[in-house]
Design an enzyme around this catalytic site. Structure first.
Site, PDB file in Angstrom:
ATOM      1  N   GLU A   1       9.915   5.394  -5.716  1.00  3.41           N
ATOM      2  CA  GLU A   1       9.511   6.729  -5.241  1.00  3.41           C
ATOM      3  C   GLU A   1      10.529   7.796  -5.659  1.00  3.41           C
ATOM      4  O   GLU A   1      10.490   8.921  -5.148  1.00  3.41           O
ATOM      5  CB  GLU A   1       9.367   6.767  -3.706  1.00  3.41           C
TER       6      GLU A   1
ATOM      7  N   HIS B   1       7.797   3.719   7.124  1.00  6.11           N
ATOM      8  CA  HIS B   1       6.482   3.303   7.620  1.00  6.11           C
ATOM      9  C   HIS B   1       6.477   3.216   9.147  1.00  6.11           C
ATOM     10  O   HIS B   1       6.423   2.127   9.702  1.00  6.11           O
ATOM     11  CB  HIS B   1       6.120   1.925   7.050  1.00  6.11           C
TER      12      HIS B   1
ATOM     13  N   HIS C   1      -0.358   4.729   5.209  1.00  6.40           N
ATOM     14  CA  HIS C   1       0.827   4.253   4.486  1.00  6.40           C
ATOM     15  C   HIS C   1       2.139   4.616   5.204  1.00  6.40           C
ATOM     16  O   HIS C   1       2.890   3.733   5.593  1.00  6.40           O
ATOM     17  CB  HIS C   1       0.812   4.840   3.060  1.00  6.40           C
TER      18      HIS C   1
HETATM   19 ZN   LIG Z   1       5.943   3.213   1.515  1.00 10.19          ZN
END
Ligand SMILES: [Zn+2]
Length: 262
Positions: A116, A141, A210
């Protein structure tokens, strides 16, 4: 070689925070990543070596971030065990033209930053334009927050209004509201620019089904933000996703006026 940087306050906070994220249930398996903007002073004070361990090409536009330093989690790190081997799971990098230079960690430069990473850097750029003191971008999360994206419509204004109706602290902690993306493929693709676009306006961007991207001036600031969203998502779900009573829009406006939020 002694590793002075392990004693740096930002490093101790980062390692502790990763452990906390796992304990809170926000970072199962490989989930979760963070990037923390370091000042040149911090780097000069704490980093005893200045050689480049590795250079990795960057495919996104890093305009505005050139020369900036970040502490970043590696791809595939487990939040549960980062404290055991921070030199493997964390890295200090500098953004140079078209590449990132690894100055410390990532197992002597052999590991790569989180997948990411583009989303993180683009979010830093967006937040810095709104707040020059922003330091941290964090993805994790949080369980109830994710669950609430199933139970509630995923339109950001409706979601924000429900959150504000749950507790007076919500409008105080996030008076700008919560951003929300449609479901998108995570990783290095379109989700990065889309998240950053939302971050121009919001410090929290939800990825439905998510997790969450959050930004702040410090670990404390950012963790507090995520905790507030997560706690109130839990309250919402404990009420079976139904709010018969709650703080009305008019009352939210009174709160905003009393605390001069808008
Ligand atoms: Zn994630």
């Amino acid at each position: 070689m002694t590793d002075r940087v392990m004693k740096a306050p930002f490093m101790e906070e980062a390692v502790e925070s990763c452990r906390y994220f796992w304990e809170a249930g926000w970072g199962e398996n490989h989930a979760g990543n963070l990037s923390y903007l370091l000042s040149e002073d911090e780097v000069n004070t704490w980093l005893s070596q200045s050689n480049i361990l590795n250079s990795i090409p960057i495919k996104f536009d890093t305009g505005g971030l050139s020369g900036k330093y970040f502490l970043v989690t590696r791809a595939g790190a487990f939040f549960r065990t980062i404290h055991k081997h921070p030199r493997k799971d964390l890295g200090i990098i500098r953004i140079d033209d078209g590449k990132l230079s690894v100055l410390w960690g990532f197992d002597e430069g052999r590991n790569r930053p989180t997948s990411e990473f583009p989303a993180h850097m683009l979010c830093h750029r967006a937040r810095l334009q709104s707040d020059a003191n922003n330091k941290l971008i964090m993805h994790c999360h949080p369980t109830h927050t994710i669950a609430m994206t199933f139970a509630h419509e995923t339109e950001e204004q409706a979601f924000t209004k429900t959150m504000w109706s749950l507790n007076s602290e919500c409008v105080l902690v996030f008076p700008e509201g919560l951003g929300m993306l449609p479901w998108m493929v995570c990783g290095e693709g379109e989700i990065g620019p889309a998240t950053a676009k939302k971050m121009e306006q919001y410090r929290v961007v939800l990825w439905p089904y998510h997790g969450i991207f959050a930004a702040g001036k410090s670990f404390e600031d950012t963790i507090g933000l995520i905790e507030t969203v997560e706690k109130n998502a839990q309250v919402y779900l404990l009420n079976g996703g139904k709010i018969q009573r709650g703080i009305s829009e008019e009352q939210v406006r009174k709160l905003a006026e009393a605390f001069q939020l808008w």
